[in-house]
Design a protein around this motif. Structure first.
Motif, mmCIF file in Angstrom:
data_model
loop_
_atom_site.group_PDB
_atom_site.id
_atom_site.type_symbol
_atom_site.label_atom_id
_atom_site.label_comp_id
_atom_site.label_asym_id
_atom_site.label_seq_id
_atom_site.Cartn_x
_atom_site.Cartn_y
_atom_site.Cartn_z
ATOM 1 N N GLY A 74 -31.839 20.496 6.484
ATOM 2 C CA GLY A 74 -32.322 21.781 6.968
ATOM 3 C C GLY A 74 -31.303 22.660 7.647
ATOM 4 N N GLU A 75 -30.040 22.241 7.656
ATOM 5 C CA GLU A 75 -28.992 23.058 8.280
ATOM 6 C C GLU A 75 -27.630 22.540 7.825
ATOM 7 O OE1 GLU A 75 -28.945 22.567 12.545
ATOM 8 O OE2 GLU A 75 -29.530 20.490 12.363
ATOM 9 N N ASP A 76 -26.581 23.333 8.095
ATOM 10 C CA ASP A 76 -25.230 22.884 7.800
ATOM 11 C C ASP A 76 -24.774 21.882 8.851
ATOM 12 O OD1 ASP A 76 -24.660 24.334 5.460
ATOM 13 O OD2 ASP A 76 -24.244 26.136 6.622
ATOM 14 N N LEU A 77 -23.993 20.909 8.429
ATOM 15 C CA LEU A 77 -23.385 19.984 9.381
ATOM 16 C C LEU A 77 -22.244 20.699 10.094
ATOM 17 C CD1 LEU A 77 -23.187 16.735 7.216
ATOM 18 C CD2 LEU A 77 -24.715 17.177 9.144
ATOM 19 N N PRO A 78 -21.985 20.382 11.365
ATOM 20 C CA PRO A 78 -20.909 21.048 12.104
ATOM 21 C C PRO A 78 -19.533 20.428 11.829
ATOM 22 C CG PRO A 78 -22.091 19.566 13.549
ATOM 23 C CD PRO A 78 -22.812 19.543 12.220
ATOM 24 N N PHE A 79 -19.440 19.555 10.815
ATOM 25 C CA PHE A 79 -18.179 18.900 10.483
ATOM 26 C C PHE A 79 -18.140 18.652 8.981
ATOM 27 C CE2 PHE A 79 -21.313 15.654 11.315
ATOM 28 C CZ PHE A 79 -21.188 14.814 10.222
#
Length: 106
Positions: A74-79
């Motif tokens: 449901g969202e982009d990973l921060p890495f």
């Protein structure tokens, strides 16, 4: 949407070939990609350099079910997790976050 899966689902990473990569089956990237089904076969002349696991738009991972990882979580990973197989010495890279990149004008 919150992921409510109760089981582990395999990931299919993305393979990147750059000139500095190790060629063919000598490359761990190629072997991992073959094992994870990211590749059907390994080209002995191809320089397999990086294996990406994440939601980066230039190489988003999929689940073995065929779903895109980003859609499932449901969202982009921060890495961006990378496995490297370097046949040549590489410089160390550090990338600023979005706020610092704007501040630094890059």
């Amino acid at each position: 949407a919150v992921n409510t899966r109760k089981s582990v689902v395999g990931l299919i990473p993305v393979v990147k070939d750059y000139a500095w990569g190790i060629r063919g089956m000598d490359s761990r990237v190629a072997r991992y990609a073959l094992e994870s089904k990211a590749l059907d076969e390994v080209d002995p002349d191809c320089p397999y350099a990086e294996l990406w696991i994440g939601t980066h738009p230039k190489g988003p991972s999929k689940l073995k079910t065929g779903e895109m990882l980003r859609d499932v979580i449901g969202e982009d990973l921060p890495f961006l997790f990378k496995v490297l197989s370097a046949g040549k010495a590489l410089s160390i890279q550090a990338h600023p976050d979005k706020d610092n990149a704007k501040r630094l004008n890059i």
